[in-house]
Design an enzyme around this catalytic site. Sequence first.
Site, short mmCIF file in Angstrom:
data_model
loop_
_atom_site.label_atom_id
_atom_site.label_comp_id
_atom_site.label_asym_id
_atom_site.label_seq_id
_atom_site.Cartn_x
_atom_site.Cartn_y
_atom_site.Cartn_z
N ASP A 78 2.19 19.42 -17.29
CA ASP A 78 0.72 19.43 -17.58
C ASP A 78 -0.22 20.27 -16.58
OD1 ASP A 78 -1.73 18.89 -19.01
OD2 ASP A 78 -1.79 16.71 -18.47
N VAL A 79 0.12 21.44 -16.34
CA VAL A 79 -0.68 22.25 -15.30
C VAL A 79 -1.76 22.83 -15.98
CG1 VAL A 79 -0.61 24.47 -14.17
CG2 VAL A 79 1.66 23.19 -14.23
#
Length: 161
Positions: A78-79
Amino acid sequence: MNTTFSSNLKGGVGIPHALWFGRESIYHALALDLLGPSLYDLFLACNHKFSLQTIVNLGDQLLSCLMYIHSHNYVHGDVKLQNVLVDSLRQIAYIINFGIAKRYWNTTTKFHIPFHQGQHLTGTPAFASINNHLGLEPGRCDDLESLAYMLIYFLCGSLHG
């Protein structure tokens, strides 16, 4: 996130120092060093404009951080802008929110996790990889693709044409 996970990544540049992890009443809690604002907040404060030097610096730091995470057999998953905090005094970007991070390599069996199709989208749609949107199991390359989308967002001010 569990204590094993946090101790496995301990000491990496761009990895926040975990002060405490445990249960408080019915909740799981994690206490980290106090860091600065998120990249999202900073980008808003700068009227959606970062200098090229700032973008290159962020890209370099975050790439190194992701390489560190990947070298310890994890995928972040979840960058995005909200998951990067900046310590303004030391000018270090920290990746946070390892809530959907997972191991991609089984250190006991020495095998990669099985490939899966038909998965639900994980992470944030705007910065998620194309393969993630197509229902494929996220991997290291998907973290890198998300980082690329973040850098494009900083360069262009949006991800829309």
